[in-house]
Design an enzyme around this catalytic site. Sequence first.
Site, PDB file in Angstrom:
ATOM      1  N   LYS A   1       6.028 -12.732 -15.137  1.00 55.67           N
ATOM      2  CA  LYS A   1       5.920 -12.850 -13.683  1.00 55.67           C
ATOM      3  C   LYS A   1       4.861 -13.875 -13.300  1.00 55.67           C
ATOM      4  CE  LYS A   1       6.619 -11.926  -9.393  1.00 55.67           C
ATOM      5  NZ  LYS A   1       7.770 -12.640  -8.813  1.00 55.67           N
TER       6      LYS A   1
ATOM      7  N   LYS B   1      17.495 -19.448  -9.897  1.00 61.49           N
ATOM      8  CA  LYS B   1      17.674 -17.988  -9.862  1.00 61.49           C
ATOM      9  C   LYS B   1      18.744 -17.583 -10.872  1.00 61.49           C
ATOM     10  CE  LYS B   1      14.830 -17.007  -8.328  1.00 61.49           C
ATOM     11  NZ  LYS B   1      13.714 -17.616  -7.673  1.00 61.49           N
TER      12      LYS B   1
ATOM     13  N   TRP C   1      -3.004  -2.560  -1.509  1.00 60.58           N
ATOM     14  CA  TRP C   1      -2.634  -3.912  -1.941  1.00 60.58           C
ATOM     15  C   TRP C   1      -3.235  -4.815  -0.871  1.00 60.58           C
ATOM     16  CZ3 TRP C   1       0.242  -8.327  -0.831  1.00 60.58           C
ATOM     17  CH2 TRP C   1       0.529  -9.132  -1.928  1.00 60.58           C
TER      18      TRP C   1
ATOM     19  N   ARG D   1       4.828   0.264  -6.670  1.00 59.61           N
ATOM     20  CA  ARG D   1       4.797  -0.644  -5.520  1.00 59.61           C
ATOM     21  C   ARG D   1       3.799  -1.774  -5.713  1.00 59.61           C
ATOM     22  NH1 ARG D   1       6.290   2.501  -0.616  1.00 59.61           N
ATOM     23  NH2 ARG D   1       4.872   1.216   0.575  1.00 59.61           N
TER      24      ARG D   1
ATOM     25  N   GLU E   1      16.849 -24.106  -6.107  1.00 61.41           N
ATOM     26  CA  GLU E   1      16.383 -22.715  -6.165  1.00 61.41           C
ATOM     27  C   GLU E   1      17.530 -21.774  -6.569  1.00 61.41           C
ATOM     28  OE1 GLU E   1      13.696 -21.260  -6.356  1.00 61.41           O
ATOM     29  OE2 GLU E   1      13.966 -19.217  -5.652  1.00 61.41           O
TER      30      GLU E   1
ATOM     31  N   CYS F   1       0.831  -1.206   0.000  1.00 61.49           N
ATOM     32  CA  CYS F   1       0.000   0.000   0.000  1.00 61.49           C
ATOM     33  C   CYS F   1       0.869   1.261   0.000  1.00 61.49           C
ATOM     34  CB  CYS F   1      -0.871   0.031   1.245  1.00 61.49           C
ATOM     35  SG  CYS F   1      -1.855  -1.442   1.457  1.00 61.49           S
TER      36      CYS F   1
ATOM     37  N   GLU G   1      17.505 -18.046 -14.618  1.00 62.08           N
ATOM     38  CA  GLU G   1      16.437 -17.201 -15.158  1.00 62.08           C
ATOM     39  C   GLU G   1      16.843 -15.754 -15.341  1.00 62.08           C
ATOM     40  OE1 GLU G   1      12.745 -16.954 -12.943  1.00 62.08           O
ATOM     41  OE2 GLU G   1      13.782 -17.136 -11.042  1.00 62.08           O
TER      42      GLU G   1
ATOM     43  N   ASN H   1      -1.400   1.972   5.948  1.00 65.22           N
ATOM     44  CA  ASN H   1      -0.489   0.924   5.459  1.00 65.22           C
ATOM     45  C   ASN H   1      -0.164   0.023   6.629  1.00 65.22           C
ATOM     46  OD1 ASN H   1      -0.327   2.281   3.099  1.00 65.22           O
ATOM     47  ND2 ASN H   1       1.886   2.632   3.151  1.00 65.22           N
ATOM     48  N   GLY H   2      -0.102  -1.290   6.400  1.00 70.14           N
ATOM     49  CA  GLY H   2       0.272  -2.203   7.482  1.00 70.14           C
ATOM     50  C   GLY H   2      -0.853  -3.177   7.779  1.00 70.14           C
TER      51      GLY H   2
ATOM     52  N   HIS I   1      26.889 -40.369  -9.123  1.00 73.14           N
ATOM     53  CA  HIS I   1      26.113 -41.230 -10.030  1.00 73.14           C
ATOM     54  C   HIS I   1      26.036 -40.639 -11.433  1.00 73.14           C
ATOM     55  CE1 HIS I   1      25.022 -43.800  -6.719  1.00 73.14           C
ATOM     56  NE2 HIS I   1      24.694 -42.718  -6.013  1.00 73.14           N
TER      57      HIS I   1
HETATM   58  O1  M6R Z   1       3.126 -17.270  -8.921  1.00 74.52           O
HETATM   59  P1  M6R Z   1       3.645 -18.663  -8.739  1.00 74.52           P
HETATM   60  O2  M6R Z   1       4.360 -18.845  -7.450  1.00 74.52           O
HETATM   61  O3  M6R Z   1       2.606 -19.711  -8.951  1.00 74.52           O
HETATM   62  O4  M6R Z   1       4.711 -18.824  -9.903  1.00 74.52           O
HETATM   63  C1  M6R Z   1       5.318 -20.042 -10.138  1.00 74.52           C
HETATM   64  C2  M6R Z   1       6.513 -19.874 -11.038  1.00 74.52           C
HETATM   65  O5  M6R Z   1       6.109 -19.400 -12.300  1.00 74.52           O
HETATM   66  C3  M6R Z   1       7.549 -18.919 -10.449  1.00 74.52           C
HETATM   67  O6  M6R Z   1       7.952 -19.340  -9.179  1.00 74.52           O
HETATM   68  C4  M6R Z   1       8.781 -18.823 -11.354  1.00 74.52           C
HETATM   69  O7  M6R Z   1       9.466 -20.026 -11.357  1.00 74.52           O
HETATM   70  C5  M6R Z   1       9.665 -17.662 -10.892  1.00 74.52           C
HETATM   71  N1  M6R Z   1      10.074 -16.887 -12.019  1.00 74.52           N
HETATM   72  C6  M6R Z   1      10.867 -18.108 -10.172  1.00 74.52           C
HETATM   73  O8  M6R Z   1      11.712 -17.080  -9.812  1.00 74.52           O
END
Ligand code: M6R
Length: 609
Positions: A604, A486, A74, A27, A482, A2, A489, A100-101, A505
């Site tokens: 996203k 990161k 938000w 934001r 993970e 927010c 991507e 906000n909060g 293996h």
């Molecule tokens: O909004 P979601 O958590 O469902 O999204 C899932 C994936 O598309 C998302 O985590 C994607 O892998 C990200 N870009 C990872 O950083």
Amino acid sequence: MCGIVGYTGFKDCASILLKGLKCLEYRGYDSWGFSFLKDENLVTIKKAGKISEAEEIVNDFPRKSFTGIAHTRWATHGFPTDINAHPHFDCRMKIAVVHNGIIENYLELKKELQKEGHIFRSETDTEVIPHLIEKYYQEDILSAIRKAMLRLVGAFGLAIISTDEPNILYGARRGSPLIVGVGDKEMFLSSDINALVTHTRKVIYLDEDEVVKLTPTSFEISTLKEEKMQKEIHTISLDAVSLGKGGLPHFMLKEIFEQPESLHNAFRGRLDYGRAISKLGGLELTQSEMLSVRGIKLLGCGTSWHAALIGKYLFEELARIPAEVDYSSEFRYRDPILLPDTLVIAISQSGETADTLAAMKEAKRKGAKVLGICNVVGSSIARECGRGVYLHAGPEIGVASTKAFTSQLVVLTLLALLFARMKGVMARREGLIALNAIEALPCLAKRVLKKAEKVEKIADLFYRYPNFLYVGRGYQFPIALEGALKLKEISYVHAEGIPAAELKHGPIALIDENMPTVVLATESNILDKVKSNVAEIKARKGKIISIVTEASREMDDLSDFKCSVPPTPHFLAPILSVIPLQLLAYYIATCLGCDVDKPRNLAKSVTVE
Ligand code: M6R
């Protein structure tokens, strides 16, 4: 997250507030609203949707209003609707508040106020605030605000106006930022410096539990105990003005650095020390339904799938409930078997991922109880599940998920803890240890972030390598996945996450001096095993960057570079150890000149199959 803007002066307030809200758009928000003081009345417009719509409406507004407040919302409590948008009001529509909060004790306050005859119009936590001010309003608004603040538990930044005091704007804060902008015969209030810099560079930062009373030509800041405060007026430099992202170059970096706060928001109001258990409001499961759960199926995609993998470890170790993880996209098409009494948990930051939405619908169709773990309130998955837990991480704008991931891990831990304590498989003492450790996480995350420069230096040395391996065991194996995701991507560098013991293996064939390996080697009962796996890499001239526990010397001989994270119970360690990996990916991507916030080919929120 927010955003708040407030104004009192001699200029047209509507256009100033509108301009302010536009500066806060970055934001993320789902609704917006304004209230102005005009001829001893409040004029209000608030709506779900985009601020671009506000332009037309606000331009039609009667002019000549000189004091007002505005907000981008938000959603946290209550769907993103016109009625839930801020400002919110007292019964007589004389006091308007933007907030906000999160108000943690709003349900008990709402019950109390309703009993006393107060009429509520929205589903928000915020609405208790104007009603509380109304309740305590006898002589002046200022003391009523103070009295209301004493009743609130949680975090808030507030801007308040009242028809009884036409040229006065009030602000108050606890836990949420609020800044006063000092102009020439005009005063501003905002949660974000962005909204102020086009009007003034002179600002005052409010501290915890301070209240400010603004007129066009004066400011008076005081504490809850009515002590007057002398505050410094800061002049903002132009650097700080290159904002949009809180002064940082990318949303991803901003979101990485927001983690102390987002972690806090994930457990705020959810730790019950009295019963040594977590409390999660939106589960909609009775105690006997919870006790009858015999298995858990976790669903997600990408980073959310990695969170699900850690969820499996948590439910099995802490709550002794068998758990399975599926990619949402695989689950939905293979006519999965769901045994009776299986609880399905769909994890999604956006709440809009098409595969996860379809997978949870499939689980529902098969008769399973489905629970959502989402960040975006009112998102399709949250609505479709009808029960679940929100992350309250604030909007995540960078495509690479960072703060939502660590919040997902907190919420999964809280859920596992709840089941563990309810089933009686975790003793009260262990419950209390876990609660304390969860509460310490924001502080510990800050400690990790203080070492960002060290990670940046490592990135400088390694960004030219075209391939990376990430290895870990137990809870840290999903973190290896993970970390690799990161890097892939946002920097387009190839990386693979592997359980450390699986190297021998096959993947160990890849190791030579050109293949750096990032090793998750925090303290645990299997650290010795990890060390043996790393020794095998070292023997083949592989370079090692290790993530270790502070003060541990275990990896000294095996590591070329080390980053340390503070000690915490092993089941919470992933929340801290992923942070240096987020930073490493970020700094490598920036060294390579990549568009970190909008990586090529990615969206996203993936709303297609
Ligand atoms: O909004 P979601 O958590 O469902 O999204 C899932 C994936 O598309 C998302 O985590 C994607 O892998 C990200 N870009 C990872 O950083």
